[in-house]
Enzyme design. Structure first.
Site, PDB file in Angstrom:
ATOM      1  N   GLU A 339      -4.819  -3.582 -28.391  1.00 34.86           N
ATOM      2  CA  GLU A 339      -5.194  -4.998 -28.260  1.00 34.86           C
ATOM      3  C   GLU A 339      -6.641  -5.192 -27.812  1.00 34.86           C
ATOM      4  OE1 GLU A 339      -2.095  -6.783 -25.880  1.00 34.86           O
ATOM      5  OE2 GLU A 339      -0.572  -6.407 -27.410  1.00 34.86           O
ATOM      6  N   GLU A 441       5.059  -3.209 -34.645  1.00 35.94           N
ATOM      7  CA  GLU A 441       5.931  -3.801 -33.619  1.00 35.94           C
ATOM      8  C   GLU A 441       6.633  -5.042 -34.165  1.00 35.94           C
ATOM      9  OE1 GLU A 441       3.864  -4.467 -29.908  1.00 35.94           O
ATOM     10  OE2 GLU A 441       2.587  -2.695 -30.174  1.00 35.94           O
TER      11      GLU A 441
END
Length: 574
Positions: A339, A441
């Site tokens: 991220e 994910e």
């Protein structure tokens, strides 16, 4: 559907925008709808800025009349821009949109394409691009409307108030019916996930054998489709059996994260990760390493957040050495910087080269692992400019300039309601980099009921599996000790499938070739198409049998397998 062009939309209020669009519509050029019968989806995309725009995809589609206009320009404050007014838009149709964009003013700016339905004034972002003032940038996106619309406005918006002029060229809007969109998926699956096989059977003299029985059984699947697991699976035999019956890939939900393996300085605990690794390896399940560093300070170990300078450098070096030396060769991937499009904890404290150092150190520690960036809202949301496809590409290029050799693109995929044409467009763009793309994910928001989650999940999985740039899919569906999941569970506490679990099982069954039975033709051949993977083959004729194994890897060529039956009376024929 018909379309018209508006030269500019002035920004003060949305109502003024709508009124002006309608007024301009009265004097605009009109075009008959372009039929999409027989039109194949065009996967072309571009990430480089070009001196001149390429021709419009689909010859412009329903906007093909716009090719007669060399340029669309706006000279307002940069908030709104050239627009297309569209009639009779269907709620079932998938629309693919693309154009080339250029700005005056700043060196670069984010430009969004948006669709506004006049009936309810609802606006939806359908594509973005980082646009420059010295060359043309490609914007690709798409949308499906929530409800039919008699009149909609497709317009452009920039996040920079200093972009005084936006220019648009080679605009294209191509509609696809649901059947066409699904057929395109099936065509790509046949092309990239399956392969044609020709089994040739001969006797001991080399003569072809007609009427030999052929049985083919798939042993393993080539495409990795897996799920997250957590320590709750340890010692839980029903959970293990359920997982192993389905998945060929795994990722640990939290057990490898720094806050889990070293909650206090120097006190490492790999017990849970070791047990999970032993579990997946004993069942020949591949594992992704998630993650080495998480840039979000919220998930940075508390003791690390207090470090600065040389102390922090020593801590991050120790983290990489400890983690990768322990698990060298065990994980096929590592998410090195998680991220980092949204957060910059380490670069903010260690300098702009910190991430490049992480990658080079990790590559030295485990040369066989594929190193990934991983982030959210790349395919899930169009409005998050931090993680647009162009933002991702820009960050990759910055790190490449710092000496990083990139190997994989991780897209988390925590979806609300997915915009499937936009998902495909983003994958098209990232696919131009020729790097493995993984959906790492995947889940659907728990704000939806279970059946809606399942329907949206199926759309995302089908889109990912059919896209030529996607090399694997991981579901974020680890079950915790209290039978809860992050957003979406596949089963209940007794491992009875929920609707999302039924979707996964149905697709797993659909995407493998469990068994093929047949007989050789008058040329001594048996032809079939099968999903990529490992296979066991048995050929029987009269009282003679020959067995073999073979693998199907991605290729445009037919796989030819030559089988020679043993001579009558030989031991192999018994």
């Amino acid at each position: 559907m018909e379309a018209a062009a508006a030269t500019a939309l002035v920004p003060p209020a949305r109502r003024q925008v709508l009124i002006l669009a309608l007024l301009l519509l009265m004097a605009a050029s009109m075009a008959r709808p372009a039929s999409s019968d027989g039109v194949r989806y065009d996967y072309r995309a571009y990430t480089e800025c070009k001196p001149h725009p390429e021709p419009a995809l689909y010859n412009g589609g329903v906007l093909r009349w716009a090719s007669k206009i060399t340029d669309f320009r706006t000279e307002d404050e940069g908030n709104y821009s050239p627009a297309f007014v569209l009639y009779n838009m269907s709620a079932a149709t998938a629309y693919s949109f693309s154009c080339w964009v250029k700005i005056d003013g700043p060196d670069s700016a984010h430009v969004k394409a948006k669709i506004l339905t006049l009936e309810n004034a609802a606006s939806q972002c359908i594509g973005t691009a980082i646009v420059r003032n010295d060359c043309w940038s490609f914007l690709k996106g798409g949308f499906i409307l929530n409800s039919p619309s008699q009149t909609s406005v497709l317009y452009f918006q920039t996040a920079s108030p200093n972009a005084s002029t936006i220019s648009i060229r080679s605009a294209s809007l191509q509609p696809f019916s649901p059947d066409q969109w699904n057929q395109h998926r099936e065509d790509r699956i046949q092309l990239i996930r399956k392969r044609f096989v020709n089994v040739h059977v001969s006797d001991g003299n080399g003569s072809r054998v007609v009427g030999a029985n052929v049985a083919v059984h798939q042993i393993t699947r080539d495409f990795p489709l897996g799920s997250a697991i957590s320590k709750s699976i340890i010692g839980n035999k029903p959970y293990q059996d359920w997982f192993n019956a389905r998945f060929n890939a795994a990722v640990f939900e939290n057990e490898l994260k720094w806050y889990a393996t070293e909650p206090s300085p120097g006190k490492e605990d790999y017990a849970a990760a070791d047990q999970l690794l032993q579990l997946v390896q004993s069942n020949d399940v591949m594992a992704r390493g998630h993650n080495i560093f998480w840039e979000d300070p919220k998930y940075t170990p508390a003791w690390v957040k207090n470090l600065t300078g040389s102390q922090l450098k020593a801590a991050v070096a120790g983290r990489i050495e400890s983690l990768l030396s322990r698990y060298k060769g065990d994980f096929v991937h590592w998410d090195v910087s998680n991220e980092m499009l949204h957060f910059d904890f380490y670069e903010n404290r260690l300098g702009g080269n910190a991430t490049a150092d992480f990658f080079s150190t990790a590559k030295r520690a485990d040369p066989l692992a594929t190193l990934f960036l991983n982030d959210f809202n790349v395919v899930e949301a169009c409005d998050d400019l931090s993680s647009s496809a162009d933002s991702y590409v820009s960050r990759l290029r910055q790190l490449a300039d710092a000496g990083v050799t990139f190997e994989g693109i991780g897209l988390e995929g925590h979806f609300g309601k997915p915009n499937i044409p936009y998902v495909r467009a983003v994958l098209d763009k990232l696919g131009t980099l020729r790097l493995p793309v993984w959906l790492t994910e995947i889940d659907i928001s728990g704000a939806f009921d279970q059946r809606t989650q399942a329907a949206y999940l199926e759309e995302v999985l089908r889109e990912g599996f059919a896209h030529p740039s996607v090399d694997g899919i991981m579901l974020w569906t680890a079950m915790g000790a209290n039978a809860s999941c992050y957003q979406m569970c596949l089963t209940d506490a007794n491992f009875t499938n929920l609707p999302a679990g039924d979707v996964v099982d149905r697709l797993l069954g659909e995407w493998q070739t469990k068994e093929v039975l047949g007989a050789t033709n008058d040329r001594g051949s048996f032809n079939f198409s099968a999903f990529l993977g490992e296979y066991r083959l048995s050929v029987t004729y009269l009282n003679r049998t020959a067995d073999a194994t073979f693998s199907l890897a991605r290729s445009d060529d037919t796989k030819h397998i030559n089988i020679r039956l043993p001579a009558p009376g030989s031991p192999a024929a018994a």
